[in-house]
Design a protein around this motif. Structure first.
Motif, PDB file in Angstrom:
ATOM      1  N   GLY A 386       0.830  -1.199   0.000  1.00 33.60           N
ATOM      2  CA  GLY A 386       0.000   0.000   0.000  1.00 33.60           C
ATOM      3  C   GLY A 386       0.858   1.238   0.000  1.00 33.60           C
ATOM      4  N   ARG A 387       0.223   2.400   0.042  1.00 33.70           N
ATOM      5  CA  ARG A 387       0.962   3.669   0.144  1.00 33.70           C
ATOM      6  C   ARG A 387       0.272   4.558   1.166  1.00 33.70           C
ATOM      7  NH1 ARG A 387       5.034   4.596  -3.684  1.00 33.70           N
ATOM      8  NH2 ARG A 387       5.013   3.097  -5.402  1.00 33.70           N
ATOM      9  N   ASP A 388       1.108   5.220   1.970  1.00 34.34           N
ATOM     10  CA  ASP A 388       0.542   6.103   2.988  1.00 34.34           C
ATOM     11  C   ASP A 388       0.248   7.472   2.384  1.00 34.34           C
ATOM     12  OD1 ASP A 388       2.954   7.449   2.811  1.00 34.34           O
ATOM     13  OD2 ASP A 388       3.477   7.243   4.920  1.00 34.34           O
ATOM     14  N   GLU A 389      -0.098   8.425   3.246  1.00 32.93           N
ATOM     15  CA  GLU A 389      -0.482   9.747   2.762  1.00 32.93           C
ATOM     16  C   GLU A 389       0.623  10.422   1.953  1.00 32.93           C
ATOM     17  OE1 GLU A 389      -2.249   9.436   7.034  1.00 32.93           O
ATOM     18  OE2 GLU A 389      -0.520   8.660   5.918  1.00 32.93           O
ATOM     19  N   THR A 390       1.876  10.161   2.309  1.00 37.80           N
ATOM     20  CA  THR A 390       3.000  10.794   1.632  1.00 37.80           C
ATOM     21  C   THR A 390       3.403  10.071   0.350  1.00 37.80           C
ATOM     22  OG1 THR A 390       4.742   9.530   2.766  1.00 37.80           O
ATOM     23  CG2 THR A 390       3.890  11.507   3.890  1.00 37.80           C
ATOM     24  N   TYR A 391       2.696   9.044  -0.003  1.00 36.23           N
ATOM     25  CA  TYR A 391       2.946   8.180  -1.165  1.00 36.23           C
ATOM     26  C   TYR A 391       4.106   7.211  -0.921  1.00 36.23           C
ATOM     27  CZ  TYR A 391       2.210   6.843  -6.036  1.00 36.23           C
ATOM     28  OH  TYR A 391       1.886   6.151  -7.174  1.00 36.23           O
ATOM     29  N   ALA A 392       4.547   7.103   0.315  1.00 33.65           N
ATOM     30  CA  ALA A 392       5.590   6.139   0.645  1.00 33.65           C
ATOM     31  C   ALA A 392       5.014   4.724   0.585  1.00 33.65           C
ATOM     32  CB  ALA A 392       6.155   6.407   2.033  1.00 33.65           C
ATOM     33  N   PRO A 393       5.755   3.782  -0.009  1.00 28.54           N
ATOM     34  CA  PRO A 393       5.263   2.393  -0.073  1.00 28.54           C
ATOM     35  C   PRO A 393       5.292   1.735   1.298  1.00 28.54           C
ATOM     36  CG  PRO A 393       7.487   2.554  -0.965  1.00 28.54           C
ATOM     37  CD  PRO A 393       7.054   3.952  -0.673  1.00 28.54           C
ATOM     38  N   VAL A 394       4.265   0.960   1.603  1.00 28.39           N
ATOM     39  CA  VAL A 394       4.133   0.303   2.899  1.00 28.39           C
ATOM     40  C   VAL A 394       3.884  -1.187   2.684  1.00 28.39           C
ATOM     41  CG1 VAL A 394       2.930   0.278   5.114  1.00 28.39           C
ATOM     42  CG2 VAL A 394       3.082   2.417   3.817  1.00 28.39           C
ATOM     43  N   VAL A 395       4.637  -2.024   3.393  1.00 35.12           N
ATOM     44  CA  VAL A 395       4.428  -3.471   3.358  1.00 35.12           C
ATOM     45  C   VAL A 395       3.346  -3.824   4.368  1.00 35.12           C
ATOM     46  CG1 VAL A 395       5.480  -5.731   3.679  1.00 35.12           C
ATOM     47  CG2 VAL A 395       6.794  -3.878   2.616  1.00 35.12           C
ATOM     48  N   LEU A 396       2.305  -4.537   3.906  1.00 33.11           N
ATOM     49  CA  LEU A 396       1.129  -4.829   4.727  1.00 33.11           C
ATOM     50  C   LEU A 396       0.911  -6.326   4.855  1.00 33.11           C
ATOM     51  CD1 LEU A 396      -1.318  -2.453   2.827  1.00 33.11           C
ATOM     52  CD2 LEU A 396      -0.172  -1.919   4.976  1.00 33.11           C
ATOM     53  N   PRO A 397       0.190  -6.763   5.876  1.00 32.73           N
ATOM     54  CA  PRO A 397      -0.280  -8.147   5.891  1.00 32.73           C
ATOM     55  C   PRO A 397      -1.212  -8.369   4.695  1.00 32.73           C
ATOM     56  CG  PRO A 397      -0.559  -7.106   8.044  1.00 32.73           C
ATOM     57  CD  PRO A 397      -0.199  -6.018   7.092  1.00 32.73           C
ATOM     58  N   PRO A 398      -1.116  -9.509   4.036  1.00 31.30           N
ATOM     59  CA  PRO A 398      -1.908  -9.744   2.814  1.00 31.30           C
ATOM     60  C   PRO A 398      -3.352 -10.107   3.109  1.00 31.30           C
ATOM     61  CG  PRO A 398      -0.582 -11.660   3.281  1.00 31.30           C
ATOM     62  CD  PRO A 398      -0.217 -10.644   4.338  1.00 31.30           C
ATOM     63  N   THR A 399      -3.980  -9.324   3.954  1.00 34.98           N
ATOM     64  CA  THR A 399      -5.348  -9.654   4.365  1.00 34.98           C
ATOM     65  C   THR A 399      -6.337  -8.554   4.038  1.00 34.98           C
ATOM     66  OG1 THR A 399      -4.825  -8.797   6.572  1.00 34.98           O
ATOM     67  CG2 THR A 399      -4.595 -11.176   6.219  1.00 34.98           C
ATOM     68  N   HIS A 400      -5.844  -7.432   3.528  1.00 33.16           N
ATOM     69  CA  HIS A 400      -6.726  -6.292   3.285  1.00 33.16           C
ATOM     70  C   HIS A 400      -7.103  -6.203   1.802  1.00 33.16           C
ATOM     71  CE1 HIS A 400      -5.847  -4.884   7.340  1.00 33.16           C
ATOM     72  NE2 HIS A 400      -4.567  -5.028   7.077  1.00 33.16           N
ATOM     73  N   PRO A 401      -8.336  -5.897   1.491  1.00 34.06           N
ATOM     74  CA  PRO A 401      -8.759  -5.822   0.085  1.00 34.06           C
ATOM     75  C   PRO A 401      -8.196  -4.592  -0.618  1.00 34.06           C
ATOM     76  CG  PRO A 401     -10.543  -5.142   1.531  1.00 34.06           C
ATOM     77  CD  PRO A 401      -9.457  -5.648   2.431  1.00 34.06           C
ATOM     78  N   LYS A 402      -7.940  -4.738  -1.915  1.00 37.44           N
ATOM     79  CA  LYS A 402      -7.452  -3.611  -2.699  1.00 37.44           C
ATOM     80  C   LYS A 402      -8.464  -2.473  -2.652  1.00 37.44           C
ATOM     81  CE  LYS A 402      -7.420  -3.901  -7.214  1.00 37.44           C
ATOM     82  NZ  LYS A 402      -7.016  -4.324  -8.574  1.00 37.44           N
ATOM     83  N   GLY A 403      -7.951  -1.262  -2.461  1.00 29.44           N
ATOM     84  CA  GLY A 403      -8.807  -0.090  -2.409  1.00 29.44           C
ATOM     85  C   GLY A 403      -9.212   0.315  -1.017  1.00 29.44           C
ATOM     86  N   ALA A 404      -8.994  -0.564  -0.036  1.00 30.17           N
ATOM     87  CA  ALA A 404      -9.305  -0.212   1.348  1.00 30.17           C
ATOM     88  C   ALA A 404      -8.297   0.806   1.873  1.00 30.17           C
ATOM     89  CB  ALA A 404      -9.283  -1.459   2.225  1.00 30.17           C
ATOM     90  N   ILE A 405      -8.723   1.612   2.832  1.00 30.32           N
ATOM     91  CA  ILE A 405      -7.817   2.527   3.525  1.00 30.32           C
ATOM     92  C   ILE A 405      -7.778   2.104   4.982  1.00 30.32           C
ATOM     93  CG2 ILE A 405      -7.385   4.906   4.225  1.00 30.32           C
ATOM     94  CD1 ILE A 405      -8.748   5.846   1.668  1.00 30.32           C
ATOM     95  N   ILE A 406      -6.597   1.720   5.434  1.00 30.48           N
ATOM     96  CA  ILE A 406      -6.448   1.237   6.804  1.00 30.48           C
ATOM     97  C   ILE A 406      -5.582   2.205   7.602  1.00 30.48           C
ATOM     98  CG2 ILE A 406      -6.663  -1.147   6.007  1.00 30.48           C
ATOM     99  CD1 ILE A 406      -3.620  -1.419   6.586  1.00 30.48           C
TER     100      ILE A 406
END
Length: 423
Positions: A386-406
């Motif tokens: 994913g990407r945070d507010e600053t557009y920095a790439p973030v490694v996430l657990p593979p459990t969240h659907p595409k397009g979600a904001i966590i």
């Protein structure tokens, strides 16, 4: 084989590929025997054109019975060279690619039965039609076109000849695009174009990009996050600066079209900003939005670039507080003034690009380190990323659907990414 679209280049091209998918599908390419491959090219560098040719040859090897159509900026600027490729069945210009009737000669077209190259004079185009799309395939964020074309003539750039003169979409059409995509569930939007900071000069009342963006956010409250594609520091309007300072839905990230950090090279590029003007814009954004991430394009090895000029570009990374850099070794584009200037050796361009990329990596690591401990709102782009507010790439657990904001706390930074777990 279903219709396949191969896209190179900018976000505007990605948006237009969805229009192509719809229009070509309406013309019957989806059910074409043998299938069809449309290659939507980019012309920004010689390498981009080379990659497009490589993709065309690969498409023919893998799909010998398919119809192969080439379009996009490279097809617009050098149509005959693509028309001469034996793998190619049809070449369409940037205006033609967005119209269903351009594809309706299928499946009967061919070099002996149909005009193979269909590319009109893009410089005669004066309007940008509103092409509505319901989704951007494979994308978690929505791209909304606000502008096309460019009236400037940077000496290294061929794109104005691929896109034509600058022309803006009326705000009503921009709002309609955004509402349509918001209704499909998109929560983050990017305003795109070739030269979006020129937005509005050709519209009644001459609205600025900042004014249009504020109205868009007011009229489409479903937009949770808004970004802009590349901004020209010479054209950032006062309303856009204020929007970065007072509108939380505008993300703390801006990409600046800088190209060089040296005044003489900027003049030879025919850019409209000086080094000091670029620094002033960057520093103002930092003041208005503490923690903002700034990105930039930098060309390494532009013709006549001295070592002192190159060092000014390297110093710009720290002086402007840049976090994300797109570095390009200069490559001459036929038909541009820079191609006729005294050239640096190719190896020098590559070496300077490598130095810039190394400095950029260090700047990015410093920026990411500063995000450790922050609570971030992250747009999920795909499984585990994913990407945070600053557009920095973030490694996430593979459990969240595409397009979600966590919402999650950043615990570590390594390998050019942010992590939610400590090392």
């Amino acid at each position: 084989m279903a219709l396949e679209i191969v896209t190179f280049g900018c976000r505007l091209n990605a948006y237009e590929s969805e229009v192509i998918r719809r229009e070509a599908g309406a013309a019957g390419l989806d059910g074409l025997e043998g299938g069809a491959v449309i290659v939507n090219t980019c012309a920004v560098t010689a390498e981009a054109v080379r990659q497009a040719r490589q993709a065309i040859r690969k498409a023919r090897r893998e799909n010998p019975e398919a119809r192969i159509i080439v379009t996009g900026c490279a097809a617009q600027t050098e149509p005959e060279s693509f028309g001469e490729m034996e793998e190619v069945d049809l070449v369409l210009g940037n205006e033609e690619k967005l119209k269903a009737h351009s594809y309706r000669a299928l499946p009967d077209f061919g070099v002996n039965r149909f005009e193979k190259v269909r590319v009109n004079d893009i410089m005669e185009v004066r309007e940008t039609a509103s092409h509505m799309v319901d989704a951007i395939e494979g994308r978690a964020r929505a791209f909304v076109q606000v502008q096309n074309g460019c009236d400037h003539r940077c000496t290294f750039c061929i794109i104005p000849y691929g896109r034509g003169p600058s022309r803006s979409l009326p705000l009503g059409q921009v709002v309609e695009q955004a509402r349509r995509l918001a209704d499909r569930g998109y929560r983050e939007f990017v305003l795109t174009g070739v030269d979006i900071t020129s937005y509005g000069h050709d519209l009644p009342g001459r609205p600025s990009l900042g004014q249009a963006a504020r109205r868009l956010l007011a009229l489409v409250p479903q937009i949770e996050r808004l970004r802009f594609s590349s901004l020209d520091p010479a054209e950032i309007d006062e309303d856009l600066f204020r929007l970065y300072g007072d509108e939380p839905r505008v993300m703390p990230h801006a990409h600046l079209s800088l190209q060089s950090g040296d005044d003489l090279i900027l003049k030879r590029m025919k850019r409209r900003h000086s080094r000091d003007q670029a620094l002033t814009a960057a520093q103002r954004l930092h003041r208005l939005r503490p923690g903002i991430a700034l990105g930039a394009d930098i060309i390494a090895g532009f013709p006549t670039e001295s070592m002192a000029a190159f060092k000014n570009s390297v110093a710009l990374i720290d002086d402007a507080g840049l976090a994300f850099l797109h570095v390009f070794p200069y490559s001459p584009r036929p038909g541009t003034p820079a191609a006729r200037m005294p050239q640096l050796p190719v190896e020098t361009c590559r070496q300077r690009a490598a130095i810039l990329r190394d400095q950029a990596a260090q700047a990015l690591n410093r920026f990411l380190a500063g995000r450790i401990g922050a609570e971030a709102r992250i747009l999920v782009e795909q499984d585990g990323v994913g990407r945070d507010e600053t557009y920095a790439p973030v490694v996430l657990p593979p459990t969240h659907p595409k397009g979600a904001i966590i919402t999650a706390r950043i615990m570590a930074a390594r390998d050019g990414k942010l992590w939610l777990e400590a090392a």
